[in-house]
Design a protein around this motif. Structure first.
Motif, PDB file in Angstrom:
ATOM      1  N   THR A  38      13.539  64.723   6.314  1.00  0.00           N
ATOM      2  CA  THR A  38      13.449  64.296   5.237  1.00  0.00           C
ATOM      3  C   THR A  38      12.805  66.813   5.048  1.00  0.00           C
ATOM      4  N   ASP A  39      13.952  66.755   3.623  1.00  0.00           N
ATOM      5  CA  ASP A  39      13.290  68.709   3.782  1.00  0.00           C
ATOM      6  C   ASP A  39      12.537  68.118   2.382  1.00  0.00           C
ATOM      7  N   ARG A  83      11.139  71.065   6.955  1.00  0.00           N
ATOM      8  CA  ARG A  83      11.820  69.448   7.418  1.00  0.00           C
ATOM      9  C   ARG A  83      10.748  68.650   8.084  1.00  0.00           C
ATOM     10  N   ARG A  84      10.590  67.532   7.888  1.00  0.00           N
ATOM     11  CA  ARG A  84       9.931  66.316   8.356  1.00  0.00           C
ATOM     12  C   ARG A  84      10.672  65.640   9.106  1.00  0.00           C
ATOM     13  N   PHE A  85       9.817  65.160  10.118  1.00  0.00           N
ATOM     14  CA  PHE A  85      11.375  64.292  11.359  1.00  0.00           C
ATOM     15  C   PHE A  85       9.729  63.270  11.506  1.00  0.00           C
ATOM     16  N   ALA A  86      10.695  62.054  11.198  1.00  0.00           N
ATOM     17  CA  ALA A  86       9.295  60.633  11.874  1.00  0.00           C
ATOM     18  C   ALA A  86      10.237  60.544  12.786  1.00  0.00           C
ATOM     19  N   LEU A  87       9.680  60.212  13.712  1.00  0.00           N
ATOM     20  CA  LEU A  87       9.817  59.911  15.322  1.00  0.00           C
ATOM     21  C   LEU A  87       9.826  58.307  15.986  1.00  0.00           C
ATOM     22  N   VAL A 118       6.142  64.910  12.230  1.00  0.00           N
ATOM     23  CA  VAL A 118       5.819  66.281  12.661  1.00  0.00           C
ATOM     24  C   VAL A 118       6.728  66.589  11.308  1.00  0.00           C
ATOM     25  N   CYS A 119       5.966  67.759  11.132  1.00  0.00           N
ATOM     26  CA  CYS A 119       7.276  68.565   9.980  1.00  0.00           C
ATOM     27  C   CYS A 119       7.327  70.693  10.564  1.00  0.00           C
ATOM     28  N   ASP A 166      19.603  71.327  14.861  1.00  0.00           N
ATOM     29  CA  ASP A 166      20.595  70.916  16.212  1.00  0.00           C
ATOM     30  C   ASP A 166      20.195  68.999  15.865  1.00  0.00           C
ATOM     31  N   VAL A 167      19.295  68.572  15.111  1.00  0.00           N
ATOM     32  CA  VAL A 167      18.459  67.667  15.347  1.00  0.00           C
ATOM     33  C   VAL A 167      19.145  66.743  13.993  1.00  0.00           C
ATOM     34  N   ALA A 168      19.425  65.157  14.474  1.00  0.00           N
ATOM     35  CA  ALA A 168      20.487  64.696  12.856  1.00  0.00           C
ATOM     36  C   ALA A 168      19.530  63.059  13.188  1.00  0.00           C
ATOM     37  N   MET A 169      19.790  62.355  12.049  1.00  0.00           N
ATOM     38  CA  MET A 169      19.635  61.007  12.525  1.00  0.00           C
ATOM     39  C   MET A 169      19.846  60.509  13.847  1.00  0.00           C
TER      40      MET A 169
END
Length: 315
Positions: free
Chosen positions: A12-13, A19-23, A67-68, A85-88
C-alpha cells in the motif's frame, strides 16, 4: 533464532514516497512475538540488509509483520530496492524481531515523531491507547499533509500533526518546559529533531526520555589504528578517514552490516584485545566489554583484536 522467509501479502502506498509492506508466513503460521518499539532486519532483493521498525503493536502470536519504507533515491540502495524490486508475493528473508527501543510503563506519555519516525511511535501510541494505561499525547511533525503516512489516524484531541511547509517549525518548548516524573517522552525522527528534544529535556530525569536515533555515530576526532583479525592473524590498517567495517572489507574480510550508523548491531564483532571508544547506540552494558560495532567504533589503543561475533540471537 533463525531468519524467517516471509511473503509480501499486502502493498500500500501511504504517501508518494512511503510504501507499506505486510509480511506473512507462506504457510499461514503465527510469527515470533514482539512488542512496540521492535524492528526487523529485511534483506532486499538487491541484497541490502536494512532495519525497519514494526508499525503495529504486536503481541504474542502476530499474524504479520508490517513495515513502512520511505524511498530515498540518494541513499545506499536499500529503500529503492524495496520500492522497485518487491511485488505482491515476493518472498523476503527477515530476521526475528529485536527491540532496543522498548515501551516502558508510565502514567503518561508524550510521543514525538518526525517524518518516517512515526513507525515505532505508531505502535506505541496504539498499544497505550488500546490498553488504557495512561494518557498518550502525540506530536507528529512532517513537511506536508501529502507526505504524512497515517495522517487520518491521528486526529483526536491528544494529537498534534504539524506540517512545516505550512506553518514553519513547531516550538517544542511549551510541551517540554515542565518535567513530569510520572511521564515518559519517546521521540523518533531525524537527527535535528533528536538534538532539539535532547536539549529541551536536559532538565528532565534522563531515565524518562527515550530517543530512537536514525544516525547514532558520534562525531569526533578519529586516529588511525591497526585491527588484528583473530581467525587468521591478519593485520588491517584503519586510517582516520575510514571505518573499521570499511577497512576490513577492503582487505577481503566479509562483515555483515545494515544501518552503518551504529543503531542496529548487525556489524557487531567480538572484541578480543585492546581498548575501544564505542560510538554506537546498539550495544549496552556488558555487551560493550566484549563487543563493538564495526561501522562506528574506534580504537583507543594503537591496536585492537577483533573476530566474528558468536553471540546467539544477534542480527
Amino acid at each position: 533464532m533463525r531468519s524467517l522467509r516471509l511473503r509480501v501479502a499486502e502493498l500500500t502506498d501511504l504517501a508518494p514516497t512511503v510504501r507499506r509492506f505486510a509480511l506473512r508466513d507462506p504457510r499461514g503460521s503465527a510469527l515470533p512475538a514482539y512488542e512496540p518499539g521492535a524492528h526487523v532486519v529485511v534483506t532486499t532483493p538487491a541484497g541490502h540488509r536494512r532495519s525497519y521498525s514494526l508499525v503495529d503493536p504486536g503481541g504474542a502470536r502476530p499474524s504479520e509483520y508490517v513495515v513502512c519504507v520511505r524511498r530515498d533515491d540518494g541513499g545506499r540502495g536499500g529503500s529503492v530496492s524495496m520500492h522497485d524490486d518487491v511485488a505482491m508475493g515476493t518472498e523476503l528473508v527477515v530476521s526475528p524481531p529485536d527491540n532496543r527501543f522498548p515501551l516502558e510503563p508510565a502514567a503518561r506519555y508524550l510521543f514525538i515523531a518526525g517524518g518516517i519516525g512515526i513507525t515505532p511511535i505508531r505502535a506505541m501510541v496504539r498499544r497505550v491507547r488500546a490498553d488504557g494505561r495512561g494518557g498518550a499525547r502525540l506530536l507528529y511533525l512532517t513537511r506536508s499533509a501529502e507526505d504524512t503516512p497515517f495522517l487520518r489516524e491521528f486526529d483526536g484531541p491528544e494529537d498534534t500533526v504539524h506540517h512545516s511547509a505550512d506553518r514553519g517549525r513547531l516550538d517544542l518548548w511549551p510541551h517540554l518546559a515542565v518535567p513530569d516524573d510520572d511521564a515518559r517522552v519517546y521521540c523518533c525522527g531525524p537527527a535535528p529533531l533528536l538534538r532539539a528534544v535532547r536539549a529541551l529535556t536536559a532538565h528532565w530525569r534522563a531515565s524518562r526520555v527515550h530517543l530512537e536515533e536514525f544516525t547514532a555515530g558520534r562525531a569526533g576526532p578519529s586516529a588511525p589504528f591497526t585491527a588484528v583479525w583473530a581467525p587468521d592473524g591478519r593485520r588491517v590498517a584503519v586510517p582516520a578517514h575510514l571505518s573499521l567495517l570499511a577497512a576490513l572489507r577492503r582487505d577481503g574480510i566479509p562483515v555483515e552490516s545494515s544501518c552503518e550508523s551504529g543503531t542496529c548491531g548487525t556489524c557487531r564483532l567480538a572484541l578480543l584485545g585492546g581498548e575501544v571508544e564505542h560510538r554506537d547506540s546498539a550495544l549496552t552494558g556488558a555487551d560493550r566489554l566484549g563487543s563493538l560495532a564495526a561501522c562506528v567504533s574506534r580504537a583507543r589503543s594503537p591496536e585492537i583484536v577483533v573476530g566474528p561475533n558468536e553471540s546467539e540471537g544477534s542480527v
